[in-house]
Design a protein around this motif. Structure first.
Motif, PDB file in Angstrom:
ATOM      1  N   LYS A   1       0.837  -1.188   0.000  1.00  0.00           N
ATOM      2  CA  LYS A   1       0.000   0.000   0.000  1.00  0.00           C
ATOM      3  C   LYS A   1       0.874   1.241   0.000  1.00  0.00           C
ATOM      4  O   LYS A   1       1.928   1.272   0.654  1.00  0.00           O
ATOM      5  N   GLU A   2       0.391   2.254  -0.711  1.00  0.00           N
ATOM      6  CA  GLU A   2       1.164   3.489  -0.830  1.00  0.00           C
ATOM      7  C   GLU A   2       1.495   4.099   0.524  1.00  0.00           C
ATOM      8  O   GLU A   2       2.612   4.559   0.750  1.00  0.00           O
ATOM      9  N   LYS A   3       0.534   4.126   1.437  1.00  0.00           N
ATOM     10  CA  LYS A   3       0.744   4.806   2.712  1.00  0.00           C
ATOM     11  C   LYS A   3       1.960   4.256   3.456  1.00  0.00           C
ATOM     12  O   LYS A   3       2.678   5.012   4.125  1.00  0.00           O
ATOM     13  N   ASN A   4       2.211   2.952   3.346  1.00  0.00           N
ATOM     14  CA  ASN A   4       3.340   2.338   4.040  1.00  0.00           C
ATOM     15  C   ASN A   4       4.667   2.651   3.365  1.00  0.00           C
ATOM     16  O   ASN A   4       5.678   2.877   4.033  1.00  0.00           O
ATOM     17  N   ILE A   5       4.662   2.670   2.029  1.00  0.00           N
ATOM     18  CA  ILE A   5       5.881   3.026   1.282  1.00  0.00           C
ATOM     19  C   ILE A   5       6.272   4.467   1.585  1.00  0.00           C
ATOM     20  O   ILE A   5       7.441   4.762   1.867  1.00  0.00           O
ATOM     21  N   ASN A   6       5.292   5.354   1.542  1.00  0.00           N
ATOM     22  CA  ASN A   6       5.558   6.776   1.815  1.00  0.00           C
ATOM     23  C   ASN A   6       6.174   6.964   3.202  1.00  0.00           C
ATOM     24  O   ASN A   6       7.143   7.706   3.368  1.00  0.00           O
ATOM     25  N   LEU A   7       5.595   6.301   4.189  1.00  0.00           N
ATOM     26  CA  LEU A   7       6.073   6.444   5.568  1.00  0.00           C
ATOM     27  C   LEU A   7       7.465   5.868   5.724  1.00  0.00           C
ATOM     28  O   LEU A   7       8.315   6.446   6.411  1.00  0.00           O
ATOM     29  N   ASN A   8       7.721   4.735   5.094  1.00  0.00           N
ATOM     30  CA  ASN A   8       9.036   4.091   5.175  1.00  0.00           C
ATOM     31  C   ASN A   8      10.128   5.018   4.651  1.00  0.00           C
ATOM     32  O   ASN A   8      11.159   5.242   5.305  1.00  0.00           O
ATOM     33  N   VAL A   9       9.920   5.582   3.475  1.00  0.00           N
ATOM     34  CA  VAL A   9      10.912   6.487   2.880  1.00  0.00           C
ATOM     35  C   VAL A   9      11.033   7.767   3.701  1.00  0.00           C
ATOM     36  O   VAL A   9      12.138   8.279   3.923  1.00  0.00           O
ATOM     37  N   ALA A  10       9.913   8.292   4.185  1.00  0.00           N
ATOM     38  CA  ALA A  10       9.927   9.530   4.971  1.00  0.00           C
ATOM     39  C   ALA A  10      10.748   9.370   6.252  1.00  0.00           C
ATOM     40  O   ALA A  10      11.552  10.243   6.610  1.00  0.00           O
ATOM     41  N   LEU A  11      10.559   8.265   6.948  1.00  0.00           N
ATOM     42  CA  LEU A  11      11.294   8.041   8.198  1.00  0.00           C
ATOM     43  C   LEU A  11      12.788   7.837   7.940  1.00  0.00           C
ATOM     44  O   LEU A  11      13.632   8.291   8.725  1.00  0.00           O
ATOM     45  N   LYS A  12      13.113   7.176   6.842  1.00  0.00           N
ATOM     46  CA  LYS A  12      14.534   7.003   6.498  1.00  0.00           C
ATOM     47  C   LYS A  12      15.165   8.344   6.134  1.00  0.00           C
ATOM     48  O   LYS A  12      16.317   8.620   6.515  1.00  0.00           O
TER      49      LYS A  12
END
Length: 392
Positions: free
Chosen positions: A52-63
């Motif tokens: 899901k997009e929401k999880n990809i976005n959050l993963n990259v944002a936190l990194k």
């Protein structure tokens, strides 16, 4: 003595070699970047076969945030979300404005119909879409407002699925456009050279989350979750790390170019103008007349031009002039609708002026929105914007 000098030289050499890792700390202090992982909670964004997009976005944002935190000690990082929660678009912008951020980075993932295979990254700045593809991306990202409460009032009648609603972006003259494009260009360069992604370029489109912020900002589309090999990359540890590292390197280049200079939003609302004539502070004897502002004829209404105003407060009873509920805004007007007193601030025939003022008072009245009157009567704001366009 010689030994002491050698120690001093060695210390200076070590200090000099370490300077690049402190992200130009001496050149800029108290730089604030807001990182905005798109979607979240009940809004999954685009959905692929496995992710899901929401999880990809959050993963990259936190990194990305971790990279900045580890290497740029003078940079303050603010997230619009750090877990899987829903955050409204105007709330995201409010977080950035309240933080008096110097930079806004919104992270998203793209998708197309399953019958198509599209690959590559692209980065957007605020502006008028030039192609139908750009418009479709903006519609998709803006459609989240449809699950928000009272979205029609909160976004001044904006319909994310109507092409006509996007004409407002034709009039935006964003003072941050140049810096936003510079950052977007650096991001795409890093995606292409470092992460080895297909470069789909820098574009402009009408994104609500960028419209409401008062600092340079970009919206990034990391890739296409609808294309199987891109989805695998977006869900991989190496892929998300490479994307975060690319954005981070672009951020460093941007910082170096601008030496950390901040674009601070003003906390003091500017006085509006009507027909290019200054609006002065009313005397006490004229305050009551001013409070009836929307029912009084103005020079603009006599000329049958729409008047744009900001509605910021409602009350079941009439409030006295200078009420504490106005939080220092003056002069204010009001109109009555269905037995309710509705209070407005600022007025102009220029939609852009009212929009800029709305941004400035957002810290005081986050739910304020723009309305329009013509010949003393309230009209549909989108119709008023259409007329504004024709009269320019």
């Amino acid at each position: 003595m010689k030994l002491k000098k050698l120690h001093i030289v060695a210390f200076l050499c070590c200090l000099w070699s370490a300077l690049p890792f402190f992200c130009l700390q001496a050149e800029a202090q108290n730089f604030t970047v807001v990182i905005d992982p798109g979607h979240g909670g009940r809004d999954p964004g685009a959905i692929g076969r496995k992710g899901k997009e929401k999880n990809i976005n959050l993963n990259v944002a936190l990194k990305l945030g971790q990279l900045i935190k580890n290497n740029c000690k003078d940079v303050k990082i603010v997230y619009t979300r750090q877990k899987d929660v829903f955050v409204a678009l105007d709330k995201r912008a409010q977080i950035a404005n309240n933080a008096k951020a110097d930079l806004f980075i919104s992270i998203h993932t793209n998708s197309v119909a399953k019958s198509r295979s599209v690959r590559g990254t692209e980065t957007y700045t605020l502006g008028l879409h030039r192609t139908d593809d750009n418009l479709e991306v903006a519609k998709k990202e803006n459609s989240v407002i449809l699950i928000e409460n009272d979205y029609e009032q909160r976004y001044a009648g904006f319909n994310p699925n109507s092409s006509e609603s996007y004409i407002i972006f034709e009039f935006l003259q964003d003072k941050n456009m140049e810096k936003s494009v510079q950052l977007a260009t650096q991001i795409q360069r890093q995606f292409k050279n470092k992460a080895k992604r297909i470069d789909k370029g820098v574009h402009q489109a009408g994104f609500l989350v960028l419209r409401e912020t008062t600092m340079p900002g970009v919206l990034i589309e990391l890739g296409y979750i609808s294309t199987p090999d891109e989805e695998r990359y977006l869900l991989s540890e190496n892929g998300t790390s490479a994307l975060a590292q690319s954005i981070y390197q672009a951020f460093l280049t941007y910082r170096k170019q601008h030496h950390g200079s901040a674009v601070q939003p003003s906390a003091t609302p500017q006085k509006m103008e009507s027909d290019n004539k200054p609006m002065s502070q009313p005397s006490k004897q004229n305050q009551e007349k001013q409070n009836k502002g929307t029912s009084q004829s103005t020079s603009a209404s006599k000329e049958s031009k729409p008047i744009f105003k900001i509605q910021f407060l409602t009350s079941s009873k009439k409030l006295p002039a200078g009420s504490k509920q106005f939080k220092g805004l003056a002069p204010v007007g009001y109109y009555q609708e269905n037995g309710t007193y509705k209070y407005t601030y600022g007025e102009s025939t220029d939609y852009n002026k009212v929009l800029r003022t709305k941004r400035q008072i957002a810290t005081k009245f986050k739910d304020a929105f723009i309305i329009a009157f013509k010949n003393g009567k309230k009209i549909n704001v989108n119709e008023a914007i259409n007329e504004f366009k024709k009269n320019r």
